[in-house]
Design an enzyme around this catalytic site. Structure first.
Site, PDB file in Angstrom:
ATOM      1  N   ALA A 106       0.846  -1.207   0.000  1.00  0.00           N
ATOM      2  CA  ALA A 106       0.000   0.000   0.000  1.00  0.00           C
ATOM      3  C   ALA A 106       0.872   1.244   0.000  1.00  0.00           C
ATOM      4  O   ALA A 106       0.554   2.254   0.614  1.00  0.00           O
ATOM      5  CB  ALA A 106      -0.928  -0.025   1.217  1.00  0.00           C
ATOM      6  N   GLY A 107       2.001   1.130  -0.689  1.00  0.00           N
ATOM      7  CA  GLY A 107       2.923   2.265  -0.769  1.00  0.00           C
ATOM      8  C   GLY A 107       2.484   3.251  -1.841  1.00  0.00           C
ATOM      9  O   GLY A 107       1.291   3.479  -2.046  1.00  0.00           O
TER      10      GLY A 107
ATOM     11  N   THR B  84       6.247  -5.388  -8.769  1.00  0.00           N
ATOM     12  CA  THR B  84       7.510  -5.312  -8.022  1.00  0.00           C
ATOM     13  C   THR B  84       8.714  -5.621  -8.926  1.00  0.00           C
ATOM     14  O   THR B  84       8.671  -6.549  -9.724  1.00  0.00           O
ATOM     15  CB  THR B  84       7.465  -6.318  -6.849  1.00  0.00           C
TER      16      THR B  84
ATOM     17  N   HIS C  80      12.243  -5.634 -18.598  1.00  0.00           N
ATOM     18  CA  HIS C  80      11.991  -4.290 -18.063  1.00  0.00           C
ATOM     19  C   HIS C  80      13.272  -3.776 -17.406  1.00  0.00           C
ATOM     20  O   HIS C  80      13.412  -3.733 -16.202  1.00  0.00           O
ATOM     21  CB  HIS C  80      10.847  -4.382 -17.036  1.00  0.00           C
TER      22      HIS C  80
END
Ligand code: APR
Length: 319
Positions: A10-11, A119, A175
């Site tokens: 929940a950052g 992430t 990525h």
């Protein structure tokens, strides 16, 4: 029945995801974080904007996996972001540990969820998540290509003074700095970018600079923010994937998907165009890449493979 969307982490990205999902009324939102106060506080803050913005979804915060059970979609941003000077690869060891915990938590409570991983280092973390959780490969996908493509399209739109909606392009591969802007699939108002170069509307050198800026697009933001990495554009990109799944839109989106022979590679996650619908990743689209694109794509996969080797050294259970 309203859909249930769980955000693990929940950052900065997690909070932005929650806000966008609420505004679009995609479903009820559960924010999960090891720091429960952050999850509860953000859920309450966003919920208090519902009278102003007129959305009708439930938002809650928790640090108990039980509260996330039977989620339709899970978006994972749990982990540590980059600091200036760090590459995404520098996050490998710590984020691998975190993703193992997350996989244990969600496999017990939401075995049928469509899982989107954000992430970093993305291609390895999404692959580890699939292995640790044992979820079907078409239900575990990584968010990166939409973001990288969006950055490239934005830079082109600024350069050419053309609205982003009139530009189509794709950035594929891993990525990281080896990502590949597919110029052969880049069209501006229906015209191939090569034609614009021939017409002198953009110089080849300038185009190359934009490609390079795109590759380092994340680092440019980390440098400005100093205390974290990008979150608005990553969250918007994650929401596009979730929406295509929840509404069965079958959009063609560049995502980190499991390759099983496509593009000549096996048993690895990397950025390719896929179709996302109610069955998850329903199809991998194989583009006809030109020789240079093929070479650069292979180089990019090689760097993902190298990082995967490092991950296997850290945790042999990934072999
Ligand atoms: N379980 C759940 N949440 C966790 C765990 C865990 N095991 N470990 C850490 N978290 C939480 C942190 O408490 C924090 O609130 O993950 C959140 C991450 O938020 P931020 O630090 O703000 O990071 P953010 O910018 O959202 O990026 C998250 O996405 O793009 C990637 O590189 C980025 O890996 C990073 C991730």
């Amino acid at each position: 029945m309203k859909k249930k969307i769980t955000l693990i982490g929940a950052g900065q990205i997690g909070g932005t995801l929650a806000h966008l999902i609420a505004l679009k009324e995609l479903g009820d939102v559960v924010l999960f974080d090891v720091a429960p106060g952050i999850a509860k506080g953000k859920a309450l803050d966003i919920a208090q904007s519902s009278p102003v913005n007129g959305f009708n979804v439930n938002l809650s915060g928790t640090n108990e996996y039980e509260d996330t059970k039977n989620s339709d979609v899970i978006i994972i941003t749990a982990g540590v972001p980059r600091k200036p000077g760090m590459t995404r690869d520098d996050l490998l060891e710590i984020n691998l540990k975190i993703i193992k915990q997350v996989a244990e938590g969600i496999k017990k409570t939401s075995p049928n969820a469509f899982v989107i991983c954000i992430t970093n280092p993305l291609d390895i973390i999404v692959m580890a998540l699939q292995k640790y959780s044992g979820f079907p490969k078409n239900k575990v996908v990584g968010m990166a290509g939409i973001l990288d493509s969006s950055r490239f399209i934005y830079f082109l739109s600024q350069e050419l003074n053309i609205p982003p909606k009139k530009i189509r392009s794709l950035v594929l591969g891993g990525h990281g700095d080896s990502m590949v802007a597919i110029l052969g699939s880049t069209e501006i108002e229906g015209k191939k970018i090569d034609e614009l170069v021939k017409e002198g509307r953009i110089k080849k050198e300038r185009l190359n600079e934009i490609v390079e800026r795109t590759k380092k697009g994340g680092a440019e933001i980390v440098k400005y923010l100093e205390k974290g990495s990008a979150f608005y554009a990553p969250a918007a990109s994650g929401v596009e994937m979730a929406e295509s799944y929840l509404k069965d839109l079958k959009k063609e989106l560049p995502c980190a998907a499991y390759l099983n022979g496509e593009y000549g590679f096996k048993e690895i996650y990397a950025g390719v165009p896929v179709v996302i619908g109610s069955k998850g990743v329903e199809k991998i689209i194989e583009l006809n890449l030109n020789e240079e694109e093929k070479k650069n794509f292979a180089k990019s996969i090689k760097s993902v493979q190298n990082l995967l080797d490092s991950a296997k050294k850290i945790d042999p259970s990934l072999i």
